[in-house]
Design a protein around this motif. Structure first.
Motif, PDB file in Angstrom:
ATOM      1  N   LEU A  32       0.823  -1.198   0.000  1.00  0.00           N
ATOM      2  CA  LEU A  32       0.000   0.000   0.000  1.00  0.00           C
ATOM      3  C   LEU A  32       0.861   1.253   0.000  1.00  0.00           C
ATOM      4  N   ASP A  33       2.169   1.069   0.107  1.00  0.00           N
ATOM      5  CA  ASP A  33       3.079   2.207   0.080  1.00  0.00           C
ATOM      6  C   ASP A  33       3.091   2.808  -1.323  1.00  0.00           C
ATOM      7  N   ARG A  34       2.977   4.115  -1.368  1.00  0.00           N
ATOM      8  CA  ARG A  34       3.028   4.793  -2.656  1.00  0.00           C
ATOM      9  C   ARG A  34       4.427   5.354  -2.828  1.00  0.00           C
ATOM     10  N   SER A  35       5.057   5.033  -3.934  1.00  0.00           N
ATOM     11  CA  SER A  35       6.354   5.602  -4.240  1.00  0.00           C
ATOM     12  C   SER A  35       6.316   6.081  -5.680  1.00  0.00           C
ATOM     13  N   PHE A  36       6.962   7.195  -5.922  1.00  0.00           N
ATOM     14  CA  PHE A  36       6.933   7.818  -7.230  1.00  0.00           C
ATOM     15  C   PHE A  36       8.356   8.059  -7.713  1.00  0.00           C
ATOM     16  N   ASN A  37       8.568   7.904  -9.000  1.00  0.00           N
ATOM     17  CA  ASN A  37       9.866   8.207  -9.592  1.00  0.00           C
ATOM     18  C   ASN A  37      10.045   9.705  -9.781  1.00  0.00           C
ATOM     19  N   VAL A  38       8.955  10.401 -10.019  1.00  0.00           N
ATOM     20  CA  VAL A  38       8.981  11.845 -10.241  1.00  0.00           C
ATOM     21  C   VAL A  38       8.328  12.524  -9.047  1.00  0.00           C
ATOM     22  N   CYS A  39       8.981  13.503  -8.498  1.00  0.00           N
ATOM     23  CA  CYS A  39       8.470  14.257  -7.344  1.00  0.00           C
ATOM     24  C   CYS A  39       7.975  13.312  -6.240  1.00  0.00           C
ATOM     25  N   PRO A  40       8.871  12.575  -5.633  1.00  0.00           N
ATOM     26  CA  PRO A  40       8.458  11.577  -4.636  1.00  0.00           C
ATOM     27  C   PRO A  40       7.856  12.169  -3.363  1.00  0.00           C
ATOM     28  N   ASP A  41       8.086  13.450  -3.097  1.00  0.00           N
ATOM     29  CA  ASP A  41       7.574  14.063  -1.871  1.00  0.00           C
ATOM     30  C   ASP A  41       6.237  14.760  -2.088  1.00  0.00           C
ATOM     31  N   ARG A  42       5.385  14.178  -2.902  1.00  0.00           N
ATOM     32  CA  ARG A  42       4.066  14.748  -3.180  1.00  0.00           C
ATOM     33  C   ARG A  42       3.238  14.788  -1.897  1.00  0.00           C
ATOM     34  N   PRO A  43       2.418  15.820  -1.754  1.00  0.00           N
ATOM     35  CA  PRO A  43       1.544  15.840  -0.578  1.00  0.00           C
ATOM     36  C   PRO A  43       0.468  14.765  -0.692  1.00  0.00           C
ATOM     37  N   ALA A  44       0.177  14.147   0.409  1.00  0.00           N
ATOM     38  CA  ALA A  44      -0.872  13.123   0.431  1.00  0.00           C
ATOM     39  C   ALA A  44      -2.232  13.795   0.318  1.00  0.00           C
ATOM     40  N   GLU A  45      -3.183  13.045  -0.196  1.00  0.00           N
ATOM     41  CA  GLU A  45      -4.557  13.546  -0.219  1.00  0.00           C
ATOM     42  C   GLU A  45      -4.993  13.819   1.212  1.00  0.00           C
ATOM     43  N   PRO A  46      -5.861  14.798   1.389  1.00  0.00           N
ATOM     44  CA  PRO A  46      -6.391  15.048   2.734  1.00  0.00           C
ATOM     45  C   PRO A  46      -7.073  13.796   3.287  1.00  0.00           C
ATOM     46  N   VAL A  47      -6.998  13.634   4.582  1.00  0.00           N
ATOM     47  CA  VAL A  47      -7.536  12.445   5.241  1.00  0.00           C
ATOM     48  C   VAL A  47      -9.031  12.300   4.972  1.00  0.00           C
ATOM     49  N   TRP A  48      -9.776  13.403   4.993  1.00  0.00           N
ATOM     50  CA  TRP A  48     -11.215  13.303   4.778  1.00  0.00           C
ATOM     51  C   TRP A  48     -11.531  12.696   3.411  1.00  0.00           C
ATOM     52  N   MET A  49     -10.671  12.943   2.414  1.00  0.00           N
ATOM     53  CA  MET A  49     -10.888  12.364   1.090  1.00  0.00           C
ATOM     54  C   MET A  49     -10.631  10.864   1.106  1.00  0.00           C
ATOM     55  N   GLN A  50      -9.630  10.451   1.850  1.00  0.00           N
ATOM     56  CA  GLN A  50      -9.294   9.035   1.925  1.00  0.00           C
ATOM     57  C   GLN A  50     -10.350   8.239   2.694  1.00  0.00           C
ATOM     58  N   GLU A  51     -11.057   8.913   3.584  1.00  0.00           N
ATOM     59  CA  GLU A  51     -12.039   8.238   4.429  1.00  0.00           C
ATOM     60  C   GLU A  51     -13.473   8.401   3.940  1.00  0.00           C
ATOM     61  N   ILE A  52     -13.649   8.994   2.780  1.00  0.00           N
ATOM     62  CA  ILE A  52     -14.995   9.254   2.278  1.00  0.00           C
ATOM     63  C   ILE A  52     -15.706   7.931   1.990  1.00  0.00           C
ATOM     64  N   PRO A  53     -16.976   7.827   2.353  1.00  0.00           N
ATOM     65  CA  PRO A  53     -17.718   6.581   2.088  1.00  0.00           C
ATOM     66  C   PRO A  53     -17.804   6.288   0.592  1.00  0.00           C
ATOM     67  N   LEU A  54     -17.837   5.025   0.258  1.00  0.00           N
ATOM     68  CA  LEU A  54     -17.843   4.601  -1.135  1.00  0.00           C
ATOM     69  C   LEU A  54     -18.984   5.222  -1.928  1.00  0.00           C
ATOM     70  N   ARG A  55     -20.129   5.361  -1.339  1.00  0.00           N
ATOM     71  CA  ARG A  55     -21.288   5.942  -2.036  1.00  0.00           C
ATOM     72  C   ARG A  55     -21.067   7.418  -2.382  1.00  0.00           C
ATOM     73  N   GLN A  56     -20.117   8.057  -1.746  1.00  0.00           N
ATOM     74  CA  GLN A  56     -19.827   9.465  -2.015  1.00  0.00           C
ATOM     75  C   GLN A  56     -18.468   9.644  -2.678  1.00  0.00           C
ATOM     76  N   ALA A  57     -17.948   8.600  -3.285  1.00  0.00           N
ATOM     77  CA  ALA A  57     -16.627   8.647  -3.913  1.00  0.00           C
ATOM     78  C   ALA A  57     -16.555   9.692  -5.017  1.00  0.00           C
ATOM     79  N   TYR A  58     -17.682  10.031  -5.633  1.00  0.00           N
ATOM     80  CA  TYR A  58     -17.702  11.061  -6.673  1.00  0.00           C
ATOM     81  C   TYR A  58     -17.205  12.401  -6.137  1.00  0.00           C
ATOM     82  N   GLN A  59     -17.351  12.655  -4.842  1.00  0.00           N
ATOM     83  CA  GLN A  59     -16.826  13.889  -4.251  1.00  0.00           C
ATOM     84  C   GLN A  59     -15.299  13.873  -4.262  1.00  0.00           C
TER      85      GLN A  59
END
Length: 137
Positions: A32-59
């Motif tokens: 589940l670790d995300r690693s990138f070749n380009v710009c590896p220090d990208r900011p993570a998505e806000p926590v609220w976006m990661q925890e959004i319920p599946l039915r509201q994934a369109y948000q």
């Protein structure tokens, strides 16, 4: 006799084909670790976006689309593709979502996503050229 030999050969081929994917799958290690070749220090998505319920994934998708459009347009506007320009914080995209779209109905958010995707696709070719030159694509 000939049919038996053909059956034996086909069985052997079939079994060898089945063994290849099983062997390949054993070498895969899910992570589940995300690693990138380009710009590896990208900011993570806000926590609220990661925890959004599946039915509201369109948000979540809408905020991601806003973020992508903003970033590609910013690269084109500034002519720069440093990591901070290509992958800034999520604050500006969140602000647009909250100020413009938070009270929208689902169908309105889906339409807005299409609009932001169109904007991103319009800027993508020029942004890619700028980022290729900077080694950040």
């Amino acid at each position: 006799m000939r049919l038996a030999r053909l059956t034996l050969v086909l069985t052997g081929v079939a079994l060898s084909l089945l063994a290849v994917p099983a062997f390949a799958e054993r070498n895969l290690v899910p992570t589940l670790d995300r690693s990138f070749n380009v710009c590896p220090d990208r900011p993570a998505e806000p926590v609220w976006m990661q925890e959004i319920p599946l039915r509201q994934a369109y948000q979540r998708v809408l905020v991601q689309d806003i973020y992508r459009a903003q970033n590609l347009e910013r690269i084109v506007e500034t002519g720069s593709c440093d990591c901070e320009t290509r992958f800034p914080s999520w604050e500006a995209a969140e602000a647009v979502f909250r100020e413009v779209h938070a009270s929208d109905e689902r169908w309105e958010m889906l339409e807005a996503s299409d609009g932001y995707n169109g904007r991103a696709n319009t800027a993508r070719t020029v942004a890619k050229a700028i980022c290729d030159a900077a080694g950040n694509w």
